[in-house]
Design an enzyme around this catalytic site. Structure first.
Site, PDB file in Angstrom:
ATOM      1  N   GLN A 133       0.646  -1.385  -0.353  1.00 50.01           N
ATOM      2  CA  GLN A 133      -0.241   0.210  -0.301  1.00 50.01           C
ATOM      3  C   GLN A 133       1.124   0.757   0.204  1.00 50.01           C
ATOM      4  O   GLN A 133       1.353   1.747   0.929  1.00 50.01           O
ATOM      5  CB  GLN A 133      -1.079  -0.165   1.402  1.00 50.01           C
ATOM      6  CG  GLN A 133      -2.031   1.238   1.314  1.00 50.01           C
ATOM      7  CD  GLN A 133      -3.216   0.697   2.334  1.00 50.01           C
ATOM      8  OE1 GLN A 133      -3.264   0.247   3.135  1.00 50.01           O
ATOM      9  NE2 GLN A 133      -3.986   2.072   2.578  1.00 50.01           N
ATOM     10  N   PHE A 134       1.219   1.416  -1.246  1.00 51.93           N
ATOM     11  CA  PHE A 134       2.267   2.923  -1.219  1.00 51.93           C
ATOM     12  C   PHE A 134       1.472   4.547  -0.604  1.00 51.93           C
ATOM     13  O   PHE A 134       2.235   5.110  -0.456  1.00 51.93           O
ATOM     14  CB  PHE A 134       2.656   3.267  -3.059  1.00 51.93           C
ATOM     15  CG  PHE A 134       1.143   3.698  -3.371  1.00 51.93           C
ATOM     16  CD1 PHE A 134       1.546   4.894  -3.883  1.00 51.93           C
ATOM     17  CD2 PHE A 134       0.857   3.227  -4.121  1.00 51.93           C
ATOM     18  CE1 PHE A 134       0.612   5.764  -5.004  1.00 51.93           C
ATOM     19  CE2 PHE A 134      -0.371   3.670  -5.175  1.00 51.93           C
ATOM     20  CZ  PHE A 134      -0.362   4.821  -4.898  1.00 51.93           C
ATOM     21  N   THR A 135      -0.094   3.723  -0.913  1.00 55.83           N
ATOM     22  CA  THR A 135      -0.527   4.933  -0.342  1.00 55.83           C
ATOM     23  C   THR A 135      -0.637   5.424   1.040  1.00 55.83           C
ATOM     24  O   THR A 135      -0.545   6.560   2.260  1.00 55.83           O
ATOM     25  CB  THR A 135      -2.193   5.303   0.207  1.00 55.83           C
ATOM     26  OG1 THR A 135      -2.248   3.798   0.198  1.00 55.83           O
ATOM     27  CG2 THR A 135      -2.453   5.291  -1.745  1.00 55.83           C
TER      28      THR A 135
END
Length: 146
Positions: free
Chosen positions: A78-80
């Protein structure tokens, strides 16, 4: 590297209508990789998360790790998690690692968790995923490697 870990009764991840990973009791790990992360960050977080005593013992105290309980670990990229929302109204993701590096370190983290003898499941890196979970507690922590 930044992780949000949630103690779960069960969790699964679905891609294009197909379940690609699921666990029973254990931990859901949402993992974000930063541009300055290295292999040592993956090892550090894998050790910290799998050893963290966040499961209750017989006395009702958080005194057992996922290793102690024999639980599973579901890891979802989850790069966010690396978003910077301090300015404006659109998140900035400049702190997130570029995809090739992020995937390599994500896989290194997954391998480090597996090497600790835990049942480990994953999502699909870079895919749009539907993550389902039943929180246990809820018990949720944010952990960073740096």
């Amino acid at each position: 590297m930044r992780a949000v870990i949630q103690r779960v009764q069960k969790s699964s991840v679905t891609v294009d209508g197909h379940v690609v990973g699921s666990i029973g009791p254990g931990l859901l790990v949402l993992l974000g990789v930063a541009g300055n992360d290295e292999q040592k960050d993956a090892e550090f977080l894998a050790n910290k998360i799998t050893s963290l005593r966040i499961f209750e013992d017989d006395a009702g105290k958080m005194n057992r790790s996922v290793i102690d309980t024999g639980g599973g670990v579901l890891v979802v990229s989850q790069f966010t998690l690396l978003a910077d929302c301090r300015k404006g109204r659109r998140p900035s993701f400049v702190q997130a690692a570029e995809p090739r590096k992020a995937e390599a370190l994500y896989l290194a983290f997954v391998e480090a968790v597996k090497n600790r003898g835990l049942t480990t499941a994953t999502g699909t890196f870079g895919a749009m995923m539907d993550v389902s979970l039943v929180n246990d507690g809820p018990v949720t922590f944010v952990i960073e490697s740096q």
